[in-house]
Design a protein around this motif. Structure first.
Motif, PDB file in Angstrom:
ATOM      1  N   ALA A 148      66.543  62.751  34.859  1.00  0.00           N
ATOM      2  CA  ALA A 148      66.816  62.827  36.404  1.00  0.00           C
ATOM      3  C   ALA A 148      67.223  61.396  36.943  1.00  0.00           C
ATOM      4  N   GLU A 149      67.106  60.430  36.263  1.00  0.00           N
ATOM      5  CA  GLU A 149      67.535  59.013  36.454  1.00  0.00           C
ATOM      6  C   GLU A 149      68.679  58.577  35.653  1.00  0.00           C
ATOM      7  N   ASN A 150      69.423  59.626  35.100  1.00  0.00           N
ATOM      8  CA  ASN A 150      70.605  59.480  34.156  1.00  0.00           C
ATOM      9  C   ASN A 150      71.921  59.994  35.101  1.00  0.00           C
ATOM     10  N   ASP A 151      72.718  59.251  35.250  1.00  0.00           N
ATOM     11  CA  ASP A 151      73.957  59.566  35.981  1.00  0.00           C
ATOM     12  C   ASP A 151      74.703  60.966  35.422  1.00  0.00           C
ATOM     13  N   ARG A 152      74.837  60.754  34.106  1.00  0.00           N
ATOM     14  CA  ARG A 152      75.475  62.031  33.481  1.00  0.00           C
ATOM     15  C   ARG A 152      74.991  63.325  33.374  1.00  0.00           C
ATOM     16  N   ALA A 153      73.382  63.256  33.335  1.00  0.00           N
ATOM     17  CA  ALA A 153      72.724  64.416  33.610  1.00  0.00           C
ATOM     18  C   ALA A 153      72.488  64.861  35.118  1.00  0.00           C
ATOM     19  N   GLN A 154      72.753  63.831  36.149  1.00  0.00           N
ATOM     20  CA  GLN A 154      73.043  64.586  37.349  1.00  0.00           C
ATOM     21  C   GLN A 154      74.234  65.239  37.540  1.00  0.00           C
ATOM     22  N   ALA A 155      75.304  64.567  37.108  1.00  0.00           N
ATOM     23  CA  ALA A 155      76.678  65.374  37.198  1.00  0.00           C
ATOM     24  C   ALA A 155      76.536  66.801  36.488  1.00  0.00           C
TER      25      ALA A 155
END
Length: 474
Positions: free
Chosen positions: A375-382
Motif C-alpha cells: 500500500a506504500e508502493n506507488d506502482r502497486a497503488q497505480a
C-alpha cells in the motif's frame, strides 16, 4: 533376448531432475541411458507446474473482466468457455513438450528406453529386455498425489493433479481436500472460472508459510467467494446422486459436484525393488546424505523421490549437485538455507530462508523483522494491487536470514532475496541498490532501508548533522 548396456550414467525418471542430469552428462561426453516408463517431462510438464499456471492465467483473465470498476472500466461477468480454457492448457503443454521430448534427448546422445526399471543387483537395473549395469545410477522417479486414509475416498470418483487437467467439464461445486499450495491455487482458479469452491483442511492453510503473510492470501480467497474451512476432520467421503459428499466430524455434510484431492505427495519408488540394491528408504522417500547419495554408493536419488523438497527448481538444483560431485568430483552438498518456494495465488506468496518463527527459535530475540506494505508502493497503488507486504528477517549484525513476500508478482520479487541469501549478503546490499521508478521492486528496497531508519534519523545522527551544518561549506 536381453540386451546388456554399460553406460557411464543411468538415469531412472524423465522428469525435471532426471532430464537435467541426462542432458548435462551427455553434453559432457558421457554415455547416458535414460529410463522412463511414462511421459517425458514428468509431473511438472504434464500434471503440475505448467498446466496449473496455464489454468491460473486463464482464471486471471476472467477475473480481470470483473475487476475493472476501480479503473473506470465497467465490470462484466465473463463468459467462460471451459473446454477452450482446457485447450489453452493443453496447447501450453504442447508448446513446451519438445524441450523434454525423446527426440531432443536422443539428439543429445542419450539412449532413451520407454520401460519400467527395477533393481536386480547393487549396480544393475532391468528395464524391459535391457539389463543396465552402471557405476552411477540416478533415481529421479518423482512423486504422486497422496490419498489420505479417509473412509470411502478410494471408492469415490475424485481428481488429483494427474487427472484434473484432462477434465473438460467445469465443476458446479468443486470440493478440495487440502489447503496447501496446490489446493489454494486450484481453489482460486476454479472460483474465478465460475465454480463454487469449498476447501477442507485438517490443520492450517498454507502451513509451511509465514502465517502473517498466508493470512493475506486466505483473506483474498474468502473475499472472492471461496469457502475455506480449516481445522476440520473428514469422517468419510460418500457418493451422491449428483456428485460427492464429505461428512465432517461434527456431522456436517458438504456436497459437491466434483472432488479434488490435494493433500500432499508420496514418492514413486514401489516398483524399483530398492531392497535388492541395498538402498534405504521410508514411506517419505529414498534416504540420502547431504550430497544426495543413497546407502548404496553407486546410487543417487534426486528430486521428489528423496522426499526433501517437492519443487521443480529444487529438482534442477539437486541435479546440478550430482553433476558437480559425481562427475566433476567437486564436493557439493545441498544447502537448505537457499531453498525458495512460491504459491501462485493472487496475491502470490513467496518465501526463502528462515521464517520469523524459525529465526527466533535459532537466534533468539536478537533478530530484526522488517516490513514494507505494498500500500506504500506507488506502482502497486497505480495498479490497484496493494494487498500484501514484504517481510525480511535479519540477525543483529544485519545479515539476511529470510524473506517472504505476499503481493503482486511475489515469485519474481523474491529473486533478489534468493541471491542475497545464497551469497550471504547483509541488508545493506539490498538497501543500497537503485531500482527504476515506479516498480514493485522498490518495496523490497524500502523494507531493507527501514533497517537503518532508527540509526539514520535518531537523536545522535540528528545532533551530528546539526553540528556539521554549522561548519563552513567545503
Amino acid at each position: 533376448m536381453s540386451e546388456r548396456l554399460t553406460p557411464d550414467v543411468c538415469v531412472v525418471g524423465g522428469g525435471s531432475a532426471g532430464l537435467v542430469v541426462a542432458a548435462g552428462a551427455a553434453q559432457l561426453g558421457l554415455e547416458v541411458v535414460l529410463v522412463e516408463r511414462a511421459l517425458m517431462g514428468g509431473d511438472c510438464l504434464n500434471f503440475g507446474c505448467v498446466p496449473s499456471k496455464a489454468l491460473i492465467a486463464a482464471a486471471k483473465a476472467a477475473q480481470a473482466q470483473r475487476s475493472g470498476g476501480a479503473f473506470g472500466i465497467a465490470p462484466v461477468e465473463p463468459r467462460v468457455d471451459f473446454p477452450r480454457v482446457m485447450d489453452h492448457v493443453a496447447e501450453t503443454i504442447a508448446a513446451i513438450a519438445p524441450n523434454d521430448s525423446v527426440e531432443r534427448f536422443e539428439k543429445l546422445g542419450v539412449r532413451v528406453l520407454k520401460e519400467e526399471a527395477r533393481f536386480v543387483g547393487r549396480a544393475e537395473i532391468q528395464a524391459g529386455p535391457h539389463r543396465i549395469a552402471s557405476k552411477r545410477i540416478v533415481l529421479a522417479t518423482g512423486s504422486r498425489a497422496a490419498l489420505p486414509p479417509i473412509p470411502g475416498l478410494a471408492d469415490t470418483p475424485h481428481f488429483t493433479n494427474e487427472t484434473i487437467f484432462a477434465n473438460r467439464t467445469l465443476p458446479t461445486h468443486l470440493l478440495i481436500i487440502g489447503g496447501g499450495p496446490i489446493g489454494i491455487e486450484m481453489a482460486q482458479a476454479f472460483r474465478r472460472l465460475g465454480s463454487q469452491v469449498t476447501v477442507l483442511e485438517a490443520a492450517t492453510f498454507l502451513p509451511k508459510d509465514d502465517q502473517e503473510l498466508a493470512a493475506i492470501v486466505v483473506a483474498r480467497l474468502r473475499k472472492e467467494g471461496v469457502d475455506l474451512r480449516g481445522s476440520v476432520k473428514i469422517d468419510r467421503i460418500e457418493r451422491s446422486s449428483d456428485g460427492v459428499v464429505a461428512v465432517l466430524g461434527d456431522g456436517t455434510r458438504v456436497a459437491g459436484s466434483h472432488l479434488l484431492v490435494a493433500a500432499g505427495r508420496s514418492p514413486v519408488t514401489e516398483s524399483l525393488d530398492l531392497d535388492k540394491a541395498g538402498i534405504a528408504h521410508t514411506k517419505h522417500g529414498i534416504t540420502v546424505d547431504a550430497s544426495l547419495r543413497t546407502s548404496n554408493r553407486n546410487v543417487w536419488a534426486i528430486g521428489d523421490c528423496n522426499g526433501l523438497y517437492a519443487f521443480t527448481h529444487m529438482a534442477g538444483y539437486e541435479a546440478s549437485l550430482f553433476i558437480r560431485s559425481a562427475l566433476f568430483r567437486v564436493p557439493a552438498k545441498l544447502d537448505a538455507a537457499i531453498v525458495p518456494w512460491a504459491t501462485y495465488s493472487d496475491p502470490e506468496l513467496a518465501h526463502v530462508g528462515l521464517s520469523e518463527l524459525a529465526a527466533r527459535e535459532k537466534h533468539g530475540d536478537g533478530i530484526r523483522v522488517l516490513r514494507w506494505k505494498f500500500a506504500e508502493n506507488d506502482r502497486a497503488q497505480a495498479e490497484r494491487a496493494t494487498d500484501g507486504l514484504v517481510k525480511v528477517v535479519t540477525d543483529a549484525r544485519g545479515r539476511i536470514l529470510g524473506a517472504a513476500i505476499a503481493g503482486p508478482q511475489a515469485g519474481e520479487l523474491i529473486q533478489p532475496w534468493c541471491l542475497a541469501i545464497s551469497k550471504r549478503l547483509k541488508i545493506s546490499a539490498l538497501a543500497g541498490f537503485v531500482p527504476p521508478y515506479p516498480t514493485l521492486g522498490e518495496a523490497g528496497k524500502r523494507a531493507a532501508g527501514s533497517y537503518f531508519t532508527e540509526t539514520l534519523f535518531g537523536p545522535r545522527m540528528r545532533g551530528l548533522v546539526r553540528f556539521l551544518a554549522r561548519l563552513p561549506v567545503w
